[in-house]
Scaffold this motif. Structure first.
Motif, PDB file in Angstrom:
ATOM      1  N   PRO A  60       1.158  -1.637  -0.017  1.00 16.46           N
ATOM      2  CA  PRO A  60      -0.353  -0.371   0.236  1.00 16.46           C
ATOM      3  C   PRO A  60       0.924   1.391   0.000  1.00 16.46           C
ATOM      4  O   PRO A  60       0.774   2.147  -0.248  1.00 16.46           O
ATOM      5  CB  PRO A  60      -0.663  -0.464   1.334  1.00 16.46           C
ATOM      6  N   HIS A  61       1.840   1.109   0.322  1.00 18.49           N
ATOM      7  CA  HIS A  61       2.753   2.317   0.237  1.00 18.49           C
ATOM      8  C   HIS A  61       3.640   2.526  -1.256  1.00 18.49           C
ATOM      9  O   HIS A  61       3.935   1.538  -1.227  1.00 18.49           O
ATOM     10  CB  HIS A  61       4.022   2.326   1.501  1.00 18.49           C
ATOM     11  N   PRO A  96       3.808   1.944  -4.951  1.00 18.77           N
ATOM     12  CA  PRO A  96       2.166   1.553  -4.530  1.00 18.77           C
ATOM     13  C   PRO A  96       1.960   0.427  -5.442  1.00 18.77           C
ATOM     14  O   PRO A  96       2.353   0.992  -6.722  1.00 18.77           O
ATOM     15  CB  PRO A  96       1.178   2.866  -4.308  1.00 18.77           C
ATOM     16  N   ASN A 656       1.059   7.963  -3.503  1.00 18.64           N
ATOM     17  CA  ASN A 656      -0.126   7.118  -3.819  1.00 18.64           C
ATOM     18  C   ASN A 656      -0.888   7.965  -4.983  1.00 18.64           C
ATOM     19  O   ASN A 656      -1.316   8.959  -4.855  1.00 18.64           O
ATOM     20  CB  ASN A 656      -0.920   6.645  -2.997  1.00 18.64           C
TER      21      ASN A 656
ATOM     22  N   ASN C  95     -10.210   6.278  -1.816  1.00 16.56           N
ATOM     23  CA  ASN C  95      -9.371   5.134  -0.951  1.00 16.56           C
ATOM     24  C   ASN C  95      -8.960   4.297  -0.459  1.00 16.56           C
ATOM     25  O   ASN C  95      -8.372   5.366   0.432  1.00 16.56           O
ATOM     26  CB  ASN C  95      -8.502   6.076  -2.532  1.00 16.56           C
ATOM     27  N   GLU C  96      -8.707   3.157  -0.118  1.00 11.98           N
ATOM     28  CA  GLU C  96      -8.272   2.452   1.398  1.00 11.98           C
ATOM     29  C   GLU C  96      -7.183   2.529   1.594  1.00 11.98           C
ATOM     30  O   GLU C  96      -6.892   3.028   2.876  1.00 11.98           O
ATOM     31  CB  GLU C  96      -7.447   0.505   0.365  1.00 11.98           C
ATOM     32  N   GLU C  97      -6.378   3.042   0.702  1.00  9.98           N
ATOM     33  CA  GLU C  97      -4.837   3.744   1.603  1.00  9.98           C
ATOM     34  C   GLU C  97      -4.886   4.769   2.884  1.00  9.98           C
ATOM     35  O   GLU C  97      -4.486   4.619   3.054  1.00  9.98           O
ATOM     36  CB  GLU C  97      -3.827   4.046   0.132  1.00  9.98           C
TER      37      GLU C  97
END
Ligand SMILES: Cc1cc2nc3c(=O)[nH]c(=O)nc-3n(C[C@H](O)[C@H](O)[C@H](O)COP(=O)(O)OP(=O)(O)OC[C@H]3O[C@@H](n4cnc5c(N)ncnc54)[C@H](O)[C@@H]3O)c2cc1C
Ligand code: SF4
Lengths: 736, 77, 297
Positions: A60-61, A96, A656, C95-97
Motif C-alpha cells: 500500500p506504500h 504503490p 499514492n 481510497n483504502e490507503e
C-alpha cells in the motif's frame, strides 16, 4: 524527392494485385457479430472447470521496508486454496501496488477478503511523488545509484550562429502528464496445469513472446507452455509478456492444483501495468525574420516511474539547423512506464508544435505556412507538405482568425494543426495454409488480433489471393502452437503478417494448381484463379494475374471455368498444406500524417469542446479502408484524452495515486467525442505499413494550438483542464 | 531466404541474458530515414525475464547500464 | 440498500463493510401532486424523476439536475433517496490507503494534498463537497424530507438536513441510523426557476459547480429568491447574500453577475481550487439568467 527514401519494392512472384477486388475496400470486422453479441471469449471470459480466482498481495506504500508479514489468518480464510508470499522482512518496495505475494480462492470476493487478513508491518520510508521532489538537491536518495540519470545529449550545427541569425526567440517550459494505458480489458490470465504442461489464456500482444516469458520466468521448457489469446481487449504497448501477475498466477495454480484466473482490477492497472512517462522541456528557440527556424536549445526531463526512462524525440519533424538537447531521466516512487502508443512521439510533438505556433506568431505568419517553410523535403515517408493543404481544406483553415478569437461573449472558437510520423515496418511472420477437398481454407498464424482488425485484413488478403470471399476463409490466430509471428507492437503487425498471408496463400494456390493440373489434363501454367472459380485456358497464362482480369479472360471462348468447390474436390482425401512467411517486397515503413482541430472554449468555465478533428494519414497500401479508419478514430480519441482529460494524479505527500479508477481519471465519453474526418492516403506502390500508432501522436498538439488560437493564451502544459485554463486566463487579465 | 532478426541494442556477451525489452519481441524494420526527423532518443522500457517486471530479483531497477556482466549485481547471468 | 449504485461501490472499495444489508426497494416509487406542490417517493428512480412531466414543467432546476446525474445506467438504477444519502466522492475517502479524518483517521489529506475538486466553503476539518445534485434544487425549492423511524414519521426542512463536518464528521446529515427517508416533498415553486451545472466531461462525471435558483416574481421584479450552489461545500450551499442582491430587482446580466459575486464573496479556496470560484460564479450567473429567460452572452 528525397533520393535516399526507400525505393518501392515489388515481390517478384506474389506482388500485390494491380486492380484488387477486395483490398482497399471497406470490409466490416469478421468477428464484429461475435463481439457485439458477447460470443467472442476474451481472456476475461474464460471459465475452466474447477477454476479458482487469484488476487495479488500488494504494497500500500510507495516506499517502505518490510518489518513483518503474517498470512496465517488469510491462509485459513474461507475458500482460500493457495497462498504465496514473495517478500521477506528487510526487503524494500519502490512503488504503490508493488507485488509481494498472491493467493487463490474459490470466489473472487473470498480472494479479495482474504487479502485484507494478511497482517503486514512496514517501515514507511520517505517517498518521491513528483519530479521536483526527486530533483531537489536535498532529496533523499531513494534509487540506486541515484534519483536521476543523464540520458542522451545531442548537438548539431552551431547554436551561437543559430541564435545570432534569429530575429525572435521564444523561451518557455513545456510539459506533458503521465498517461496510463487504461486498456478496456485489464491485464491478466488464466493458468491451467496438466502435469508439467502449462496452458495460459493471456490478454497479450505477443502469444509467442509470452510463451518464452513464462518458460524463462518459471524455469520450465518452452515446449511445455501454450499461450492462447483468441480475442483481446487492447494493450496499447503494455502487454508483451506474462508479467509478474502471469508468473504468480501460474505458481498459485500449481500450488492449488487447479486452474486459476487472475485478471487485474482497474486500480491495479493504473498503478502497476505501465504508463506514458511525463515530459518536461525547458526550451529556447530562434526564428529568422523570413520565418526560417534557426536554433533550438533544450534541457528535458521526465519520469517513467521507479527506475524507468522517459526520453522522447525532440525537436519533432521540423528542421532546426542548429540544435542542442540534453535529457535526464528522473525517478519517482510510482509504477514504471511501458511502451505506449507511439512511445515518446506525442510528447515531442506537443512540445514542438506548440512552440511552432508561438514562433509563427513572432514572425506574424500563418502557422501552417510557417510549418511548410520548415519541413523536411517531400518524400514517400515525409509527405507533410502535401497533406497540410489537404487538411486545411477540410477544416476550413481560411476561416481561421489570428491568435485570440475577437468574437464577444464567453465562447471562443479556434483552429490548430500539427504533424506526425511513424515507422510501422514489420517482418518475420510465418503461416500455414490448408485447402481441403471440400473447398475450405484455413490459414494459421501465431499472430494476435489485439482489437485492431488483424483477423479481418488477414482474411481479406487470403480471399483476394484465392479468388474467394472473406467469409470463405477461416483465420486461426492467437495461439503459440501456431507458426511463429512476432508481437504486435510498433504498428508492425499488418506489415509483418499481410506479406505472410499473401505469400502463403499464393503458395497454396500454386500447390493446388500443381495437384489438379494432371487431373485436368493441362500444364499447370494454363490454370489460373477466377472469382470463386479456377480457370483453365488453352493459351499460356500468367497464373498470378489478378482475379479481375482473370475473370475477364474467363469469358474468352478459349477457356473454361471450374467452380472452386469442384476444383478442390480433385484433391481427394489429401489437402493442400503449405508453409509460408513474410518476404521482402510487400511491405515498407515510414508514414506521415497531419491533423487539424476545431475547438470551442468556454472562457467562463474553462471547458473545451472539441468540435472536429481532421486527420490526413497514409499507411502504404490500405488493406481495409474501414479498419484503417477505425485505427485513426481510436488514436484521435486517445490524443484528445491526452490533450484535455487524462492524467495520473499522485498525492504529493504519499505518492499514492488518488484517481486509480475511471471516475476521476477522466476519459472522453460519447458526448465528448467530436466529428472525426479521416482522409486516408493510399500508397499502393509501397506495400503494407502499420497505422496503429501514428494517428495518436498529433491530436493533443493540434487541440492545444486550437485552444491557443481561440483564447489567445498559451498553455504549455497538458492536460488543458478547466483548472489550468482558467488559471492561465486569469493570469492573462481576467475573463469578466 | 530472409531470416529476420529483432532490432536490439543489447549485446550478448555484455548484457545480462535476462534483460528484455519490447523490441526483442516485435520485429520492426528500422526506417533508415528516421533520424532525419529528430535526433536519436531512447524511450525503451526494460524488464527482467526472471521477475517479469522492471525490478530484478535483487529488487533494483532493470537497465542496460546496470544489468551488465562484471557489474555489481549478483543476479546478472 | 436502494439502487446500490453508491453502497456497492463503497463495499467493493472496502470503505464500508456492513454485516447485514436490508433491501429498501419497496419504498414508495411514485411522484404525485400534493397540495400545490409535489411528493416524490424515496425509491423513485432518478431516470423517472428526470422524465416526469410534472417535474419538468414545475421544477426545471430539479429536472436539470436529475437528467445529468452520472450515466443512463446510474439514473436507471439510482434512486432519489439513495442520491440524497450517498457518501462523499473525496478521492482520499474512497481510497483504502488513506485513513483520513472522515474514516476515523487523524488528518484530512486534502488540505496539503490534491484538492482541485474539493470545497471552497467551510472551515473543515473535512473539505468534501456534498455529492448530491438533487439536494441542491430541493433546497432551492424549499423542500422537506419525510423521514420514518421507530417513533413514526417527521418532516425535516431540506435546508436543515445536511450537516457540516464540524458538527458531524462521520456522516453528512441529521438522519439517525434507525431512520429512513421515505419522501421528498416540494411546495409550489416560484414563477421562475432554473439550474445550471458546469461539467468537465459531458457524461459519467460530476459537476465542478452547480447552482439552482428559485424566484418568486411580481411581474418582472423578483420578490424573493432562493439560491443554492452544489459541489462547492460539504453541504449544498445556500447564499443569502446572493438572494438579497436579487430581491427587488429585474434580472439583467449585470444583476446576475452581481449575485454571482455576492455568492462567492466569502469563498475560501484551498491550495489548488481557486479556479472553482470562477466556475461557481458562472454557474450562478447562468442559472439566474436561465430562470429569468435572459440569454447569456
Ligand atoms: C460515475 C458516477 C457519476 C455520478 N454522477 C453523479 C452526479 O453528477 N450527481 C449526483 O447527484 N450523483 C451522481 N452519481 C451518484 C449516483 O447518483 C448515486 O450513487 C445514486 O443516486 C445512489 O442511489 P442508490 O439508490 O443506488 O443508492 P444506494 O447505493 O442504494 O444507497 C446509497 C446510500 O444511501 C442510503 N439510502 C438509500 N436510500 C435511502 C433512504 N431512502 N433513506 C435513507 N438512506 C438511504 C443507503 O443505505 C446507502 O448508504 C454518480 C455516480 C457515479 C458512479
Ligand atoms: S476532505 Fe474529508 S473525506 Fe476527504 S480526506 Fe479530508 S477528511 Fe477525508
Amino acid at each position: 524527392m528525397d533520393s535516399q527514401a526507400p525505393a518501392p519494392a515489388q515481390h517478384p512472384k506474389y506482388a500485390w494485385p494491380e486492380k484488387p477486388r477486395l483490398i482497399g475496400t471497406r470490409v466490416s470486422r469478421i468477428d464484429g457479430p461475435l463481439k457485439v453479441t458477447g460470443r467472442a471469449k476474451y481472456s476475461y471470459d474464460i471459465l475452466r472447470p474447477g477454476m479458482l480466482y487469484g488476487r495479488i498481495v500488494r504494497s500500500p506504500h510507495a516506499h517502505a521496508r518490510l518489518k513483518s508479514i503474517d498470512a496465517t489468518a488469510a491462509e485459513k480464510a474461507p475458500g482460500v486454496k493457495a497462498l504465496l508470499i514473495t517478500i521477506k522482512p528487510g526487503d524494500k518496495v519502490l512503488y504503490p501496488g508493488q507485488e509481494i505475494g498472491a493467493l487463490a480462492a474459490a470466489t473472487e470476493q473470498q480472494a479479495a477478503d482474504a487479502l485484507r487478513l494478511i497482517k503486514v508491518e512496514w517501515d514507511v520510508l520517505p517517498a518521491l511523488a513528483t519530479v521536483e521532489q526527486s530533483m531537489r538537491p536535498e532529496a533523499p536518495q531513494v534509487f540506486t545509484p541515484a534519483n536521476t540519470r543523464r540520458g542522451t545529449a545531442q548537438e548539431d550545427g552551431n547554436l551561437d550562429t543559430g541564435f545570432a541569425a534569429a530575429a525572435h526567440t521564444v523561451e518557455g517550459t513545456y510539459s506533458t502528464q503521465v498517461q496510463t494505458h487504461t486498456s478496456l480489458e485489464t491485464h491478466g490470465c488464466i493458468c491451467e496445469w496438466n502435469g508439467e504442461n502449462l496452458t495460459a489464456w493471456v490478454s497479450t500482444q505477443a502469444v509467442h513472446g509470452t510463451r518464452e516469458g513464462f518458460a524463462a520466468g518459471l524455469k520450465i521448457p518452452q515446449a511445455n507452455v501454450r499461450v492462447i489469446t483468441e480475442f483481446m481487449g487492447g494493450g496499447f504497448g503494455s502487454k508483451f509478456g506474462p508479467d509478474i501477475q502471469g508468473l504468480l498466477c501460474a505458481r498459485v495454480a500449481k500450488a492449488a492444483g487447479a486452474p486459476v484466473k487472475m485478471m487485474l482490477d482497474r486500480k491495479e492497472e493504473h498503478l502497476t501495468t505501465g504508463n506514458r512517462p511525463s515530459a518536461f522541456a525547458r526550451v529556447r528557440a530562434g526564428v529568422a525574420a523570413d520565418g526560417k527556424l534557426t536554433a533550438f536549445d533544450a534541457q528535458t526531463w521526465g519520469t517513467g516511474g521507479a527506475g524507468a526512462g522517459s526520453d522522447y524525440p525532440l525537436p519533432y519533424i521540423y528542421t532546426f539547423p542548429n540544435r542542442r538537447r540534453t535529457h535526464t531521466d528522473v525517478y519517482i516512487n510510482s509504477g514504471q512506464q511501458r511502451a505506449m502508443r507511439a512511445p515518446g512521439h506525442p510528447q515531442g510533438c506537443f512540445v514542438t508544435e506548440v512552440l511552432m505556433d508561438e514562433l509563427a506568431d513572432r514572425v506574424r505568419m500563418d502557422p501552417m505556412e510557417f510549418r511548410l517553410k520548415n519541413l523536411p523535403p517531400l518524400a514517400p515517408n515525409a509527405m507533410w507538405a502535401k497533406y497540410f493543404p489537404m487538411g486545411a481544406e477540410r477544416i476550413n483553415w481560411k476561416s481561421r482568425h489570428v491568435t485570440g478569437d475577437p468574437t464577444p461573449g464567453p465562447i471562443k472558437r479556434g483552429l490548430g494543426c500539427s504533424a506526425n510520423r511513424w515507422g510501422g515496418a514489420g517482418q518475420g511472420a510465418r503461416a500455414h495454409c490448408e485447402i481441403g477437398s471440400d473447398g475450405s481454407v484455413v490459414m494459421r498464424c501465431g499472430t494476435q488480433d489485439i482489437g485492431t482488425g488483424n483477423r479481418t485484413i488477414m482474411a481479406m488478403v487470403v480471399a483476394e489471393t484465392l479468388g474467394l470471399e472473406v467469409n470463405q476463409v477461416t483465420i486461426e490466430l492467437g495461439d503459440s502452437n501456431q507458426p511463429f509471428a512476432p508481437g504486435s507492437g510498433g504498428s508492425t503487425t499488418a506489415a509483418a503478417v499481410m506479406p505472410a498471408m499473401r505469400v502463403t496463400a499464393g503458395k497454396a494456390r500454386d500447390a493446388l494448381f500443381e495437384r489438379i493440373a494432371p487431373q485436368l489434363g493441362v500444364p499447370v501454367d494454363q490454370i489460373s484463379m477466377g472469382v470463386g472459380t479456377v480457370l483453365v485456358s488453352l493459351s499460356t497464362r500468367d497464373p498470378l494475374s489478378d482475379a479481375q482480369s482473370a475473370a475477364r479472360s474467363g469469358q474468352a471462348p478459349s477457356s473454361r471455368s471450374i467452380s472452386w468447390r469442384d476444383a478442390c474436390r480433385l484433391l481427394g482425401t489429401i489437402p493442400v498444406s503449405v508453409d509460408g512467411q513474410w518476404e521482402r517486397g510487400l511491405s515498407a515503413g515510414g508514414t506521415s500524417g497531419v491533423q487539424f482541430a476545431d475547438v470551442e472554449v468556454d472562457i467562463e468555465t474553462g471547458i473545451t469542446k472539441v468540435r472536429k478533428i481532421v486527420c490526413v494519414q497514409d499507411c502504404g497500401l490500405i488493406v481495409d479502408a474501414k479498419t484503417a479508419e477505425t485505427q485513426c478514430y481510436g488514436g484521435i480519441i486517445s490524443g484528445l484524452n491526452y490533450a484535455v482529460f487524462e492524467e495520473r494524479i499522485l498525492d504529493r505527500n504519499t505518492a499514492n495515486m488518488v484517481n486509480p479508477n475511471m471516475e476521476w481519471y477522466h476519459m472522453a465519453g460519447q458526448s465528448d467525442i467530436p466529428e472525426i474526418d479521416v482522409v486516408l492516403v493510399d500508397q499502393p506502390e509501397r506495400g503494407v505499413i502499420g497505422i496503429g500508432e501514428p494517428p495518436a501522436v498529433a491530436t493533443a498538439a493540434a487541440v492545444a494550438n486550437a485552444i491557443r488560437n481561440a483564447t489567445g493564451v498559451t498553455l504549455r502544459s497538458i492536460p488543458i483542464t478547466p483548472d489550468r485554463l482558467l488559471t492561465e486566463l486569469e493570469r492573462a487579465g481576467g475573463t469578466n | 531466404m530472409d531470416i529476420p532478426k529483432p532490432a536490439s541494442p543489447l549485446v550478448n556477451e555484455h548484457h545480462c541474458s535476462n534483460l528484455r525489452h519490447k523490441g526483442m519481441y516485435v520485429m520492426s524494420v528500422p526506417d533508415p530515414d528516421e533520424f532525419k526527423f529528430y535526433d536519436r532518443y531512447d524511450a525503451t522500457h526494460y524488464w527482467c525475464t526472471c521477475t517479469q517486471k522492471a525490478l530484478g530479483p535483487d529488487g533494483l531497477s532493470v537497465h542496460p547500464t546496470t544489468c551488465q556482466h562484471g557489474g555489481e549485481r549478483g543476479c546478472c547471468e | 440498500m436502494a439502487g446500490g449504485m453508491d453502497l456497492l461501490g463503497l463495499m467493493k472499495d472496502y470503505i464500508v463493510s456492513p454485516d447485514r444489508i436490508v433491501s429498501i426497494k419497496g419504498l414508495d416509487q411514485t411522484i404525485a401532486g400534493a397540495d400545490s406542490g409535489i411528493r416524490i417517493g424515496a425509491a423513485t428512480k432518478i431516470a423517472d424523476l428526470a422524465d416526469n412531466v410534472l417535474v419538468r414543467k414545475m421544477y426545471p432546476a430539479l429536472a436539470t439536475a436529475a437528467e445529468s446525474v452520472g450515466t443512463p445506467q446510474i439514473r436507471n438504477m439510482g434512486t432519489v433517496g439513495g442520491n440524497i444519502m450517498q457518501r462523499p466522492r473525496c478521492w482520499y475517502f474512497r481510497n483504502e490507503e488513506f485513513n483520513c479524518l472522515k474514516k476515523g483517521g487523524s488528518r484530512c489529506f486534502a488540505v496539503e494534498g490534491e484538492n482541485q475538486f474539493h470545497a471552497i466553503f467551510g472551515d473543515g476539518p473535512c473539505h468534501i463537497v456534498h455529492p448530491s445534485s438533487l439536494a441542491v434544487p430541493v433546497i432551492a425549492y424549499g423542500g422537506k424530507f419525510r423521514v420514518a423511524g421507530p417513533n413514526g414519521s417527521r418532516d425535516i426542512d431540506a435546508g436543515e438536513f445536511f450537516q457540516m463536518p464540524n458538527t458531524n464528521l462521520y456522516g453528512e446529515s441529521v438522519l439517525q441510523p434507525n431512520e429512513i427517508v421515505t419522501h421528498v416533498i416540494l411546495p409550489a415553486p416560484g414563477q421562475r426557476s432554473a439550474g445550471y451545472e458546469v461539467r468537465f466531461k459531458q457524461s459519467h462525471d460530476w459537476p465542478l459547480a452547480a447552482a439552482s435558483v428559485n424566484l418568486v416574481m411580481s411581474g418582472q421584479t423578483v420578490k424573493s429568491a432562493r439560491l443554492v450552489m452544489g459541489a462547492v461545500a460539504p453541504v449544498p450551499w445556500r447564499s443569502q447574500a446572493a438572494e438579497r442582491v436579487l430581491a427587488g430587482k429585474t434580472i439583467t446580466e449585470a444583476i446576475a453577475v452581481e449575485a454571482a459575486n455576492a455568492a462567492l464573496a466569502s469563498a475560501k479556496p484551498m491550495s489548488g481550487n481557486a479556479y472553482k470560484i470562477r466556475v461557481a460564479k458562472t454557474a450562478v450567473k447562468r442559472a439566474v439568467l436561465r430562470a429569468a429567460g435572459v440569454a447569456w452572452s
